[in-house]
Motif scaffolding. Structure first.
Motif, PDB file in Angstrom:
ATOM      1  N   GLY A 262       0.630  -1.240  -0.161  1.00  5.75           N
ATOM      2  CA  GLY A 262       0.159   0.005   0.369  1.00  5.75           C
ATOM      3  C   GLY A 262       0.696   1.593   0.309  1.00  5.75           C
ATOM      4  O   GLY A 262       0.210   2.143   0.138  1.00  5.75           O
ATOM      5  N   PHE A 263       1.883   0.926   0.013  1.00  6.52           N
ATOM      6  CA  PHE A 263       2.756   2.276  -0.059  1.00  6.52           C
ATOM      7  C   PHE A 263       3.045   3.018  -1.799  1.00  6.52           C
ATOM      8  O   PHE A 263       3.078   1.778  -2.060  1.00  6.52           O
ATOM      9  CB  PHE A 263       4.289   2.304   0.590  1.00  6.52           C
ATOM     10  CG  PHE A 263       3.926   2.494   1.888  1.00  6.52           C
ATOM     11  CD1 PHE A 263       4.780   3.238   3.215  1.00  6.52           C
ATOM     12  CD2 PHE A 263       4.200   0.765   2.804  1.00  6.52           C
ATOM     13  CE1 PHE A 263       4.595   2.686   4.556  1.00  6.52           C
ATOM     14  CE2 PHE A 263       3.851   0.262   3.806  1.00  6.52           C
ATOM     15  CZ  PHE A 263       4.205   1.504   4.424  1.00  6.52           C
ATOM     16  N   ALA A 264       3.768   4.412  -1.739  1.00  8.11           N
ATOM     17  CA  ALA A 264       3.131   4.322  -2.829  1.00  8.11           C
ATOM     18  C   ALA A 264       4.640   5.653  -2.865  1.00  8.11           C
ATOM     19  O   ALA A 264       4.988   6.646  -1.381  1.00  8.11           O
ATOM     20  CB  ALA A 264       2.000   4.977  -3.679  1.00  8.11           C
ATOM     21  N   GLU A 265       4.996   5.924  -3.847  1.00  2.00           N
ATOM     22  CA  GLU A 265       6.715   7.167  -4.140  1.00  2.00           C
ATOM     23  C   GLU A 265       5.312   8.672  -3.735  1.00  2.00           C
ATOM     24  O   GLU A 265       4.598   8.540  -4.101  1.00  2.00           O
ATOM     25  CB  GLU A 265       7.332   6.849  -5.428  1.00  2.00           C
ATOM     26  CG  GLU A 265       7.636   5.907  -5.574  1.00  2.00           C
ATOM     27  CD  GLU A 265       7.253   4.924  -6.331  1.00  2.00           C
ATOM     28  OE1 GLU A 265       5.754   5.310  -6.441  1.00  2.00           O
ATOM     29  OE2 GLU A 265       7.031   3.867  -7.351  1.00  2.00           O
ATOM     30  N   VAL A 266       6.526   9.186  -3.006  1.00  2.00           N
ATOM     31  CA  VAL A 266       6.009  10.905  -2.720  1.00  2.00           C
ATOM     32  C   VAL A 266       7.249  11.258  -2.563  1.00  2.00           C
ATOM     33  O   VAL A 266       7.699  12.737  -3.758  1.00  2.00           O
ATOM     34  CB  VAL A 266       5.932  10.209  -0.883  1.00  2.00           C
ATOM     35  CG1 VAL A 266       5.663  12.189  -0.738  1.00  2.00           C
ATOM     36  CG2 VAL A 266       4.647   9.798  -0.521  1.00  2.00           C
ATOM     37  N   ASP A 267       8.483  10.615  -2.724  1.00  2.00           N
ATOM     38  CA  ASP A 267       9.797  11.500  -2.912  1.00  2.00           C
ATOM     39  C   ASP A 267      10.860  11.292  -2.837  1.00  2.00           C
ATOM     40  O   ASP A 267      10.447   9.853  -3.200  1.00  2.00           O
ATOM     41  CB  ASP A 267       9.838  12.927  -1.808  1.00  2.00           C
ATOM     42  CG  ASP A 267      10.159  12.154  -0.382  1.00  2.00           C
ATOM     43  OD1 ASP A 267      10.574  10.821  -0.267  1.00  2.00           O
ATOM     44  OD2 ASP A 267      10.822  12.857   0.131  1.00  2.00           O
ATOM     45  N   LEU A 268      11.973  11.331  -3.442  1.00  2.00           N
ATOM     46  CA  LEU A 268      13.556  10.915  -3.828  1.00  2.00           C
ATOM     47  C   LEU A 268      14.501  11.742  -3.178  1.00  2.00           C
ATOM     48  O   LEU A 268      14.447  12.803  -3.510  1.00  2.00           O
ATOM     49  CB  LEU A 268      13.720  11.125  -4.840  1.00  2.00           C
ATOM     50  CG  LEU A 268      14.969  10.464  -5.753  1.00  2.00           C
ATOM     51  CD1 LEU A 268      15.006   8.566  -5.636  1.00  2.00           C
ATOM     52  CD2 LEU A 268      15.658  10.332  -7.126  1.00  2.00           C
ATOM     53  N   GLY A 269      15.267  10.886  -1.814  1.00  2.00           N
ATOM     54  CA  GLY A 269      16.392  11.850  -1.579  1.00  2.00           C
ATOM     55  C   GLY A 269      17.162  11.315  -1.723  1.00  2.00           C
ATOM     56  O   GLY A 269      17.483  10.221  -2.324  1.00  2.00           O
ATOM     57  N   LEU A 270      18.484  12.369  -2.342  1.00  2.00           N
ATOM     58  CA  LEU A 270      20.202  11.930  -2.991  1.00  2.00           C
ATOM     59  C   LEU A 270      20.235  12.300  -1.678  1.00  2.00           C
ATOM     60  O   LEU A 270      20.362  13.375  -1.034  1.00  2.00           O
ATOM     61  CB  LEU A 270      19.583  12.894  -3.933  1.00  2.00           C
ATOM     62  CG  LEU A 270      18.460  12.715  -4.833  1.00  2.00           C
ATOM     63  CD1 LEU A 270      18.507  14.006  -5.949  1.00  2.00           C
ATOM     64  CD2 LEU A 270      19.116  11.503  -5.861  1.00  2.00           C
TER      65      LEU A 270
END
Length: 167
Positions: free
Chosen positions: A155-163
């Motif tokens: 049930g999780f979905a992408e929200v952001d991308l950490g770099l």
């Protein structure tokens, strides 16, 4: 009996139980977390491999089982520790919802793909609802495709991308 029938019979005979961890479980949580660190080292060579079993890990899990805004659950299969999840309040002052973060989760290699992780996430989600949280957040290593797919199935979905970068 064919191998599929044997596999199904093995899973059916297993009893999976999940309970809230207590202060007496801190050493067990450290051990289960160390298993995660050993595997995650391939994705993050900056991990302090002494953290989980050292004083910092002990302090972290002691607080996690004692703080009102966090909880740890331990999964057992046939009375053997199979996995754990540690969740805690995530401060997000720029967002409207109250967030609970999966800070740690791990299932011992011998118990993977048996539904343990999904049961742990569900238990954490239910605990979060009962304690006034409305969102559950998790980070995963970008190249840990197995973990990313597990989270998406649950049930999780992408929200952001950490770099990050070395300086």
């Amino acid at each position: 009996m064919n191998s599929l029938a044997q596999s199904s019979a093995t899973i059916i005979s297993m009893v999976i139980s999940i309970r809230q961890a207590t202060i007496q479980d801190v050493a067990l949580l450290q051990k289960l977390n160390q298993e995660v660190f050993v595997e995650d080292f391939q994705y993050d060579t900056d991990l302090d491999m002494d953290w989980a079993m050292g004083e910092p890990g002990k302090n972290y899990f002691t607080k996690a089982v004692s703080d009102a805004n966090s909880v740890c659950f331990i999964a057992k299969i046939d009375n053997k520790a199979a996995g754990y999840i540690a969740v805690g309040y995530k401060r997000t002052p720029f967002r409207k919802s109250r967030y609970l973060e999966v800070e740690n989760i791990g299932v011992s290699p011998e118990f993977r793909s048996k539904g343990v992780g999904a049961m742990l996430v569900k238990k954490a989600k239910n605990w979060g609802k009962e304690h006034g949280f409305s969102r559950l957040f998790v980070n995963s290593y970008f190249h840990n495709h197995r973990a990313v797919e597990f989270y998406k199935r649950n049930g999780f979905a992408e929200v952001d991308l950490g770099l990050e970068m070395k300086i």
